[in-house]
Enzyme design. Structure first.
Site, PDB file in Angstrom:
ATOM      1  N   LYS A 182       4.888  -0.421  -5.672  1.00  0.00           N
ATOM      2  CA  LYS A 182       3.453  -0.155  -5.506  1.00  0.00           C
ATOM      3  C   LYS A 182       3.160   1.332  -5.643  1.00  0.00           C
ATOM      4  O   LYS A 182       4.026   2.196  -5.474  1.00  0.00           O
ATOM      5  CB  LYS A 182       2.965  -0.661  -4.143  1.00  0.00           C
ATOM      6  CG  LYS A 182       3.702  -0.105  -2.924  1.00  0.00           C
ATOM      7  CD  LYS A 182       3.235   1.244  -2.437  1.00  0.00           C
ATOM      8  CE  LYS A 182       4.013   1.743  -1.238  1.00  0.00           C
ATOM      9  NZ  LYS A 182       3.662   3.138  -0.854  1.00  0.00           N
TER      10      LYS A 182
ATOM     11  N   ASP B  30       4.450  -2.095   4.612  1.00  0.00           N
ATOM     12  CA  ASP B  30       4.216  -2.338   3.190  1.00  0.00           C
ATOM     13  C   ASP B  30       4.657  -3.728   2.736  1.00  0.00           C
ATOM     14  O   ASP B  30       4.393  -4.115   1.598  1.00  0.00           O
ATOM     15  CB  ASP B  30       4.952  -1.295   2.347  1.00  0.00           C
ATOM     16  CG  ASP B  30       4.296   0.076   2.412  1.00  0.00           C
ATOM     17  OD1 ASP B  30       3.118   0.157   2.818  1.00  0.00           O
ATOM     18  OD2 ASP B  30       4.964   1.068   2.058  1.00  0.00           O
TER      19      ASP B  30
END
Length: 310
Positions: free
Chosen positions: A16, A146
């Site tokens: 990401k 995350d």
């Protein structure tokens, strides 16, 4: 109810980029309140899970990823994810997990979180659990801030510690060129440097807390699929402390931005650098230019789906 379990399962999960990251004040528990906009990009961790009596892990790499120091025991988030799923579902079997890493280690792109998300999806399929995504997401949040986004993928706004997710609409495709770095950075150290910087430059503004929020212009740029608009709104509160700890990164940022990138930023807590390009052709040109300068340059795009069986 369990279903027929396969002999092996292969899953891939994306890294990401935080296209926006605003960090609030440190809390009593040592964590910070965050407001971030995530984008999952086409740099994937690949995991194969096979049946076993206990839990084990092997790690290899694809591309320029240094895996020295990556633990293969219970310190690894993927093993912890598999054990948590087994405990939650009452599974009395294990799994052998084989990871091929492409996301930089300790690089600010959530590679370890992607591994954990991949382990949840792979073991759910391997054991034939058919667990709802909502339950997998709940387990993901217990593993790390995350991990839920690595499970979801796409584009999302994260609040709290970054694990309270709301999907965000993103039209079209955004092209990025990534510059990984051989020397990883510790996320807690970077946050510590941010806190120290704020203490050094504190201004007495009273007791009002710092409440982070995602800039509406970022969400508008994502909705419009407008790379130039997004470039003007990129922000990462961890960039200044990361550059203070690693001044060499600033020179690479300048090189990328002077070589055709719309904008560059430190990805997460660093040291991976992400350069946003106007389109695919521009990204390829930038990749070639930076590669010719002796840098490892990777062209990726987003948004892409989260952890999925392939």
């Amino acid at each position: 109810m369990t279903t027929h379990a396969p002999a092996s399962v292969r899953v891939r999960a994306p890294g990401k980029i935080n296209v926006f990251l605003e960090v609030g004040d440190v809390q009593d528990d040592g964590y910070h309140e965050l407001a971030t906009a995530f984008q999952a990009v086409s740099l994937y961790e690949e995991m194969t899970a096979t049946p076993a009596d206990d839990f084990s892990l092997e790690v290899s790499s694809r591309g320029p990823v240094d895996i020295d120091g990556v633990p293969t025991d219970d310190r690894n988030l993927a093993i912890r994810a598999a054990r948590l799923l087994a405990q939650t579902a009452g599974v009395d079997r294990g799994a052998h997990l084989s990871i091929r890493k492409a996301v930089p280690v300790a690089g600010g792109m959530g590679g370890g979180s992607a591994d954990a998300a991949a382990a949840l999806v792979a073991c759910d399929a391997l054991w034939g659990l058919g667990m709802p995504m909502s339950e997998l997401s709940r387990l993901a949040a217990r593993l790390g801030a995350d991990v839920p986004f690595a499970l979801m993928g796409g584009t999302a706004v994260g609040t709290g510690r970054g694990d309270e997710l709301s999907p965000a609409l993103a039209r079209g495709r955004f092209d990025w060129v990534l510059i990984p770095n051989d020397v990883g950075m510790s996320t807690p150290v970077v946050y510590g440097e941010l806190d120290a910087h704020r203490e050094r430059h504190a201004v007495d503004i009273g007791p009002a807390p710092r409440v982070p929020a995602v800039d509406p212009d970022v969400l508008h740029a994502l909705r419009q699929g407008d790379a130039k608009m997004l470039a003007a709104t990129l922000r990462n509160d961890l960039q200044a402390p990361a550059l203070h700890l690693r001044p060499d990164l600033a020179r690479v940022l300048e090189r990328g931005e002077s070589s055709g990138a719309l904008a560059g930023l430190v990805s997460g807590s660093g040291p991976t650098l992400a350069f946003l390009a106007a389109d695919e052709a521009s990204a390829i040109d930038l990749q070639v230019t930076l590669s010719a300068a002796g840098l490892v340059a990777l062209h990726v795009h987003g948004p892409v789906p989260g952890a999925r069986v392939v």
